[in-house]
Design an enzyme around this catalytic site. Structure first.
Site: not given
Ligand code: ACO
Ligand code: HSE
Length: 402
Positions: A217, A146, A319, A352-353
């Site tokens: 968040r 990232s 992602d 993405h994670d």
């Protein structure tokens, strides 16, 4: 595993923006034994810390959970019996290194938003200075996911002779406009929270801007998942009786279901506000948004021209924060710059994670690349076609259109 957890003072530090602070402290963890040629620097992502491995260790004041424990450790992909692994918390963060919540020695008060704006360049130079203190002139590899992947690229750009191998994972040369806009909205959620008080909320009688940080968040968390994984995990179902509800609901909320996905986001946002500082969130997202590999050069390839080591660019098909197309463009710039490059694409619907939660996919190519460069056995090189109409991009116009 031999672990060192330490905070070191680097003295006066001049930031990219020209401002200085009298003393920059950097908190780092180091694992294994340095043999002169086996150092691997791991760069953490947006809200990570130096605490990369050792999940059962509770002495760390940082995240309770070591964020890459599946990847870093004895016998793991970044094998700490073989490599000396260093991970440092970046300036501007809130896990030990100097940042907005740290005390300004000139005033005796927390810096708050008087802390200088930080950039990925500052992170890289602080890491360079830390490694000098630790007696490590040269790195076998720099690895990161990232915005940590941007940090990796900055090493290849600024210190090309100091590193042999780079591994930017789920990263790109710069953020796209959609992500920039979502980050801007996230920051707005914090700065419009009445508790934010222009960033000076650290007084004994103050409350932190937790509602704003939680909303920021939640936006971020959605960006780290994919349309398919959210559908699969939560669908449209209502939350069960053990649902977590942390925000007050509107009147119609009593009639309509509180959904499982809301419970998930509320629970994780609540947990996040307990572990992260809102000002750091503003500073670090600014650093990520501002990053542009080509800055000061004609192109990304020019910026990387002096790096002639091996590069493993790793990306994930679902992602949309940093797409495989962006990763392919980065790999292409590295090829133009005459580096030895492989772009290893991992088929995953997590989003993405994925780099944090799919050690079985990330570990083998990473381990083999560290050992043998682009010729490593599990390393593949895929060319991703540039396409406007990708079938995994999850948001586009659907996120806000109803
Ligand atoms: C360097 C770094 O990146 S550090 C930061 C790590 N990343 C993040 O925090 C990003 C946001 N977080 C996440 O995406 C995930 O929590 C990850 C990536 C850290 C871990 O992913 P997973 O292992 O798949 O965890 P998962 O998403 O299933 O669960 C997260 C939490 O939500 C809880 N949860 C799951 N479903 C629900 C639900 N319907 N309602 C309420 N809570 C729920 C889980 O019990 C878990 O709780 P715990 O953290 O207290 O154990
Ligand atoms: N979810 C990770 C990666 C975000 O880029 C973090 O919060 O650090």
């Amino acid at each position: 595993m031999n672990v060192e957890h330490n905070t070191i003072s680097l003295g006066e530090f001049e930031f990219d923006c020209g401002e200085t602070i009298p003393d920059l402290e950097i908190t780092y963890e180091a694992y294994g034994e340095f043999d002169g040629g086996n150092a691997v620097l791991v760069c953490h992502a947006l809200t990570g810390s130096a605490h990369v491995a050792g999940r059962d260790r509770v002495d760390s004041a940082d995240q309770a959970r070591a964020w890459w424990d599946d990847i870093v450790g004895p016998g793991k992909a970044i094998d700490t019996t073989e490599y000396y692994v260093v991970c440092a918390n970046v300036p501007g963060s809130c896990y030990g290194s100097t940042g907005p919540k740290s005390e300004n020695p000139e005033t005796g008060e927390p810096y708050g938003t008087d802390f200088p704006p930080v950039t990925v360049t500052d992170w890289t130079e602080a890491q360079r200075a830390l490694l000098d203190e630790l007696g490590i002139p040269h790195l076998h590899a720099v690895v990161g996911g990232s915005v940590g992947g941007m940090n990796v690229l900055e090493w290849a750009k600024r210190h090309p002779d100091h590193v042999d191998r780079i591994v930017p994972i789920a990263a790109a040369a710069r953020l796209d406009t959609q992500c920039l806009s979502l980050d801007a909205i996230a920051r707005r959620a914090i700065t419009t929270d009445p508790n934010w008080k222009q960033g000076h909320y650290y007084g004994e009688d103050d409350e932190p801007p937790s509602d704003g940080l939680a909303l920021a968040r939640q936006l971020g968390h959605v960006m780290y998942l994919s349309k398919a994984s959210m559908e699969r995990r939560f669908g449209r179902r209502a939350a069960g009786r053990d649902a977590v509800r942390t925000f007050p609901t509107d009147a119609a909320g009593a009639f309509f279901p509180y959904r499982d996905v809301e419970s998930y986001l509320d629970y994780n946002a609540e947990k996040f506000t307990e572990r992260f500082d809102a000002n750091s969130y503003l500073y670090l997202t600014r650093a990520m948004d501002n990053y542009d590999l080509a800055a000061g050069f004609e192109s990304d390839a020019d910026a990387l021209a002096a790096f002639d080591g091996d590069a493993l660019v790793m990306s994930f098909t679902a992602d949309w924060h940093f797409t495989t197309q962006q990763a392919e463009a980065l790999a292409d710039s590295l090829r133009t710059a005459d580096a030895n490059v492989a772009h290893h694409v991992i088929d995953s619907d997590h989003g993405h994670d994925a780099f944090l939660v799919e050690p079985d996919n990330v570990g083998p190519p990473l381990a083999d690349f560290l050992a043998a460069g682009v010729d490593g056995k599990a390393v593949t090189d895929s060319v991703v076609e540039d396409s406007q109409e990708s079938d995994f991009a999850p948001v586009h116009n659907s996120l806000f259109s109803r």
